[in-house]
Design a protein around this motif. Structure first.
Motif, short mmCIF file in Angstrom:
data_model
loop_
_atom_site.label_atom_id
_atom_site.label_comp_id
_atom_site.label_asym_id
_atom_site.label_seq_id
_atom_site.Cartn_x
_atom_site.Cartn_y
_atom_site.Cartn_z
N PHE A 292 20.06 30.24 44.47
CA PHE A 292 19.99 28.99 44.19
C PHE A 292 19.08 28.71 42.84
CE2 PHE A 292 19.04 27.46 48.95
CZ PHE A 292 20.62 27.28 48.96
N ILE A 293 18.28 29.69 42.38
CA ILE A 293 17.60 29.62 41.18
C ILE A 293 18.65 29.72 40.04
CG2 ILE A 293 16.01 30.72 39.73
CD1 ILE A 293 14.17 31.53 41.92
N TYR A 294 19.64 30.61 40.21
CA TYR A 294 20.57 30.77 39.19
C TYR A 294 21.25 29.60 39.02
CZ TYR A 294 24.85 32.33 37.05
OH TYR A 294 26.02 32.67 36.24
N TYR A 295 21.57 28.93 39.75
CA TYR A 295 22.33 27.63 39.50
C TYR A 295 21.46 26.50 39.25
CZ TYR A 295 26.77 29.49 41.32
OH TYR A 295 28.31 30.12 41.36
N LEU A 296 20.34 26.61 39.65
CA LEU A 296 19.31 25.36 39.23
C LEU A 296 19.20 25.48 37.83
CD1 LEU A 296 16.87 25.16 42.33
CD2 LEU A 296 18.63 23.63 41.51
N ARG A 297 19.05 26.72 37.16
CA ARG A 297 18.49 26.96 35.81
C ARG A 297 19.93 26.66 35.07
NH1 ARG A 297 14.23 29.77 34.38
NH2 ARG A 297 15.09 30.37 32.46
N MET A 298 21.31 26.85 35.56
CA MET A 298 22.35 26.50 34.88
C MET A 298 22.30 25.00 34.72
SD MET A 298 25.20 28.97 36.21
CE MET A 298 26.54 28.11 35.43
N GLU A 299 22.12 24.24 35.91
CA GLU A 299 21.93 22.79 35.66
C GLU A 299 20.87 22.34 35.06
OE1 GLU A 299 24.60 20.85 36.37
OE2 GLU A 299 25.72 22.58 37.16
N LYS A 300 19.72 23.46 34.59
CA LYS A 300 18.46 22.75 33.77
C LYS A 300 17.56 21.80 34.87
CE LYS A 300 20.43 23.48 29.16
NZ LYS A 300 20.44 22.76 27.90
N ILE A 301 17.76 22.21 36.10
CA ILE A 301 16.93 21.54 37.01
C ILE A 301 15.67 22.23 37.28
CG2 ILE A 301 16.88 20.61 39.48
CD1 ILE A 301 19.85 20.29 39.34
N PRO A 302 14.49 21.65 37.45
CA PRO A 302 13.31 22.44 37.87
C PRO A 302 13.20 23.07 39.04
CG PRO A 302 12.74 20.33 37.05
CD PRO A 302 14.21 20.04 37.07
N ILE A 303 12.66 24.36 39.12
CA ILE A 303 12.77 25.03 40.36
C ILE A 303 11.61 24.42 41.21
CG2 ILE A 303 12.77 27.34 41.37
CD1 ILE A 303 13.65 28.38 38.72
N PRO A 304 12.06 24.45 42.51
CA PRO A 304 10.77 23.77 43.44
C PRO A 304 10.05 25.13 43.72
CG PRO A 304 13.07 23.25 44.17
CD PRO A 304 13.35 24.20 43.16
N TRP A 305 8.57 24.44 44.26
CA TRP A 305 7.54 25.58 44.34
C TRP A 305 7.90 26.33 45.80
CZ3 TRP A 305 4.01 27.75 41.76
CH2 TRP A 305 3.47 27.36 40.52
N THR A 306 8.68 25.55 46.44
CA THR A 306 9.17 26.30 47.82
C THR A 306 9.75 27.60 47.50
OG1 THR A 306 9.13 24.18 48.84
CG2 THR A 306 10.26 25.95 49.75
N PHE A 307 10.83 27.35 46.63
CA PHE A 307 11.72 28.63 46.14
C PHE A 307 10.72 29.65 45.50
CE2 PHE A 307 15.57 25.74 45.67
CZ PHE A 307 15.79 25.48 47.37
#
Length: 251
Positions: A41-56
């Motif tokens: 999840f973190i990999y694809y969120l960083r690719m989309e430049k979306i902030p990583i949730p604190w839950t993750f």
């Protein structure tokens, strides 16, 4: 290196073997799966430049911390000695983090109603979205497994610590019961008596205890020989020759 099952570093392990390793296996499996899904999840969120949730972030941190703690404690368990008090501290910290991360994940999943819906393309409008739904369900299930297994391991640590520190009672470790059973069976088999004092001296050479102390007694043959030799010497007396006297007369 060959490791004995019941003795590690010269100290018996107080943990019940099967329950101890079973809970640790559940912790390890849950931590590996959770960290893998969160890393995806973190990999694809960083690719989309979306902030990583604190839950993750919390779940990823606690899963990595659990893997490190399990690695350290299994080394202590096999090569030295794993104290229950030390394991209580580690499992206590990871239990709090697991409960926090699982609570945050449950809150976010409940708002989106992911657990109550079927993960199909028709339901979510595409196969990619359905795949994310399945990943979320797997993440929630493994987070639950990690939380429950860690709290169960903490309860086992507390129980083992109380058992080992109970005064006046000696409790045989669970992983030593089989060794004790084997020792009992070996003791029931008749064995040859072996003297620990070494080789016995002949009976005829044993010391005779007198008032002043032990005296060594010679065999009867030696006594007879020495008595006969002394008797012959007293009967014949010393032997003298006249050779020196004759030489003086000649001179």
């Amino acid at each position: 290196m060959v490791l004995k099952r019941s003795v590690r570093g010269g100290v018996l392990s107080p943990y019940p073997r099967f329950l101890f390793h079973g809970l640790r296996s559940a912790q390890l499996i849950a931590a590996v799966i959770v960290s893998g899904i969160i890393a995806y999840f973190i990999y694809y969120l960083r690719m989309e430049k979306i902030p990583i949730p604190w839950t993750f972030i919390v779940l990823f941190a606690v899963s990595l911390a659990t893997i490190i703690a399990l690695t350290v404690t299994i080394c202590l368990y096999n090569f030295t000695y794993l104290a229950p008090s030390f394991n209580i501290v580690l499992n206590g910290i990871t239990s709090i983090l697991w409960a926090m991360g699982f609570g945050m994940l449950t809150w976010s999943v409940r708002n989106s109603h992911v657990l109550a819906r079927q993960c199909t393309g028709k339901e979510f409008g595409g196969e990619a979205e359905a795949g994310v739904c399945r990943d979320y369900k797997a993440l929630w299930a493994m987070a639950l497994c990690g939380t429950v297994s860690t709290f169960a391991a903490l309860a086992l640590d507390i129980h083992t610590q109380q058992k080992t520190t109970r005064r006046g009672v000696y409790a045989i470790p669970e992983d030593d019961k089989q060794a004790q059973k084997l020792a009992t069976e070996l003791n029931s088999v008749p064995s040859m008596l072996v003297r620990s004092q070494g080789y016995d001296i002949p009976r005829e050479q044993s010391p005779v205890v007198t008032g002043s102390g032990p005296m060594w007694q010679l065999p009867e043959e030696d006594i007879a020989y020495h008595n006969r030799y002394g008797a012959e010497e007293e009967t014949h007396g010393p032997v003298y020759t006249d050779e020196p006297k004759n030489r003086s007369l000649q001179h």
